[in-house]
Design a protein around this motif. Structure first.
Motif, short mmCIF file in Angstrom:
data_model
loop_
_atom_site.label_atom_id
_atom_site.label_comp_id
_atom_site.label_asym_id
_atom_site.label_seq_id
_atom_site.Cartn_x
_atom_site.Cartn_y
_atom_site.Cartn_z
N HIS A 54 0.85 -1.20 0.00
CA HIS A 54 0.00 0.00 0.00
C HIS A 54 0.88 1.25 0.00
N PRO A 55 0.61 2.21 -0.88
CA PRO A 55 1.48 3.40 -0.97
C PRO A 55 1.45 4.29 0.26
N ARG A 56 0.43 4.16 1.10
CA ARG A 56 0.36 5.02 2.29
C ARG A 56 0.67 4.25 3.58
N PHE A 57 1.27 3.08 3.42
CA PHE A 57 1.61 2.25 4.58
C PHE A 57 3.11 2.04 4.66
N GLU A 58 3.64 2.16 5.87
CA GLU A 58 5.07 1.93 6.08
C GLU A 58 5.24 1.10 7.35
N PHE A 59 6.12 0.10 7.27
CA PHE A 59 6.40 -0.74 8.44
C PHE A 59 7.82 -0.49 8.91
N LEU A 60 7.97 -0.32 10.24
CA LEU A 60 9.28 -0.11 10.85
C LEU A 60 9.42 -1.09 12.01
N ARG A 61 10.45 -1.92 11.95
CA ARG A 61 10.70 -2.84 13.06
C ARG A 61 11.48 -2.07 14.14
N HIS A 62 10.85 -1.93 15.28
CA HIS A 62 11.43 -1.09 16.33
C HIS A 62 10.80 -1.48 17.67
N ASP A 63 11.60 -1.41 18.73
CA ASP A 63 11.13 -1.68 20.09
C ASP A 63 10.87 -0.35 20.78
N VAL A 64 9.66 -0.16 21.30
CA VAL A 64 9.29 1.14 21.87
C VAL A 64 10.00 1.44 23.19
N THR A 65 10.74 0.47 23.74
CA THR A 65 11.52 0.78 24.93
C THR A 65 12.72 1.66 24.58
N GLN A 88 3.79 -13.07 30.52
CA GLN A 88 4.49 -13.72 31.62
C GLN A 88 5.78 -14.41 31.16
N HIS A 89 6.00 -14.50 29.85
CA HIS A 89 7.22 -15.11 29.33
C HIS A 89 8.45 -14.31 29.74
N ASP A 90 8.35 -12.98 29.69
CA ASP A 90 9.45 -12.10 30.09
C ASP A 90 8.82 -10.92 30.83
N PRO A 91 8.45 -11.13 32.10
CA PRO A 91 7.68 -10.11 32.82
C PRO A 91 8.41 -8.78 32.98
N VAL A 92 9.73 -8.80 33.11
CA VAL A 92 10.47 -7.55 33.24
C VAL A 92 10.34 -6.74 31.94
N GLN A 93 10.48 -7.42 30.80
CA GLN A 93 10.34 -6.72 29.52
C GLN A 93 8.91 -6.23 29.32
N THR A 94 7.93 -6.97 29.83
CA THR A 94 6.53 -6.53 29.72
C THR A 94 6.34 -5.20 30.45
N THR A 95 6.87 -5.11 31.67
CA THR A 95 6.75 -3.85 32.42
C THR A 95 7.50 -2.73 31.70
N LYS A 96 8.70 -3.03 31.20
CA LYS A 96 9.47 -2.01 30.48
C LYS A 96 8.72 -1.52 29.25
N THR A 97 8.07 -2.44 28.54
CA THR A 97 7.32 -2.04 27.34
C THR A 97 6.19 -1.09 27.71
N SER A 98 5.47 -1.41 28.79
CA SER A 98 4.37 -0.53 29.22
C SER A 98 4.88 0.82 29.70
N VAL A 99 5.92 0.81 30.54
CA VAL A 99 6.36 2.04 31.21
C VAL A 99 7.34 2.83 30.35
N HIS A 100 8.47 2.20 29.96
CA HIS A 100 9.43 2.91 29.10
C HIS A 100 8.79 3.25 27.75
N GLY A 101 7.98 2.32 27.24
CA GLY A 101 7.30 2.58 25.97
C GLY A 101 6.39 3.79 26.06
N ALA A 102 5.64 3.89 27.16
CA ALA A 102 4.77 5.05 27.35
C ALA A 102 5.59 6.34 27.43
#
Length: 320
Positions: A54-65, A88-102
């Protein structure tokens, strides 16, 4: 016909996930430019494969942390594993994604003066003592349990959103998403709808935790996406939080029976012990959503939504 100055450049974090990919579909259909960001931990390129040309779609592989430097008009922050198996697979990363990502997405919104929406969750209510759950209820959450990485991570993200709003006058929206289902759910994500469907299609025992009396409310993905877009479109005076979900309430036993009936499976229902901190009941009070989101109300009933979802899983197994 949408004029050029109404076209927005919209960032969707977690855009290759179940919800995010449907949101990308809808935003493109509305005529916007979409930047989909995902680290593909739980998201999948298969969910957005049809959008890549799609000409108006772009994908970027990136971690929001990690910080992101782009120019956008609106941000939908959906990035975070959302099922117990994954978060629950990586609970520390889950918290980081929510908090650092925000923090990173709020920082981006502040820099480019974008409006930003946080995909929060009904899990902020924990195992509730109030039923159904209104936005005014503060919740009953175990801060040190196996689900806490997700529950408390999302609660902290809400705190950050409102502090950025108060301190930096940021235009924020917070939506609390209740159980959602539909095509593109991960077949092994551990959520009850996908679990029951996959077990039924394989002819395996359908496993219910507890005695099956605990209840959930299930919102079809199209209804959920519609509510999110309406929330983003509200005036700056409305921040939320606002519950979005389907107030229809079903026990786990009722859900299992519906899935077995629609699939035509011969699966038996078996009962196993209830996991720690599993909520006994969950149902949104959507009074505020109906008032603030232009009369929004879910349109797809459970039986219809289950048929569409079962067709998707069946096709993925090569049966249809």
């Amino acid at each position: 016909m949408r004029t050029y100055n109404l076209v927005k450049r919209v960032l969707v974090t977690g855009g290759a996930g179940f919800l995010g990919s449907h949101l990308c579909d809808r935003l493109l259909a509305m005529g916007h430019d979409v930047l989909c960001v995902d680290n593909l931990f739980t998201g999948s390129k298969a969910n957005i494969e049809h959008l890549l040309p799609h000409p108006r779609f772009e994908f970027l592989r990136h971690d929001v942390t990690f910080p992101l430097y782009v120019e956008v008009d609106e941000i939908y922050n959906l990035a975070c594993p959302a099922s117990p198996v994954h978060y629950q697979h990586d609970p520390v990363q889950t918290t980081k994604t929510s908090v650092h990502g925000a923090i990173n997405m709020l920082g981006l919104a502040k820099r480019v003066r974008a409006k930003i929406l946080q995909a929060s969750t009904s899990e902020v209510y924990g195992d509730p003592e109030v039923h159904p759950q209104p936005e005014s209820y503060w919740g009953r959450v175990n801060p040190i349990g196996p689900r806490s990485c997700y529950d408390e991570g999302k609660r902290c993200a809400e705190t950050l959103f409102f502090d950025y709003h108060r301190q930096h006058k940021l235009r924020v929206k917070v939506v609390r998403i209740f159980n959602t289902y539909g095509p593109r759910m991960h077949p092994n994500d551990g959520r009850v709808v996908s679990n029951f469907i996959m077990q039924a299609l394989r002819g395996e025992d359908v496993t219910i935790y507890g005695d099956g009396s605990q209840t959930r409310s299930f919102c079809y993905v199209d209804d959920l996406v519609e509510a999110m877009i309406r929330a983003m479109g509200t005036d700056d005076g409305f921040t939320g939080p606002v519950n979005i979900g389907n107030p229809g309430e079903f026990s786990m036993l009722e859900l299992a029976q519906q899935v077995i009936g629609i699939t035509g499976s011969r699966s038996r229902i078996v009962f196993t012990p209830l996991p720690a901190d599993d909520p006994k009941q969950r149902r949104p009070d959507i009074t505020l959503a109906q008032q603030a989101l232009g009369g929004w109300t879910p349109q797809v009933d459970l039986a219809t939504g289950l048929r569409r979802t079962i067709d998707y899983f069946r096709a993925g197994m090569g049966e249809g």
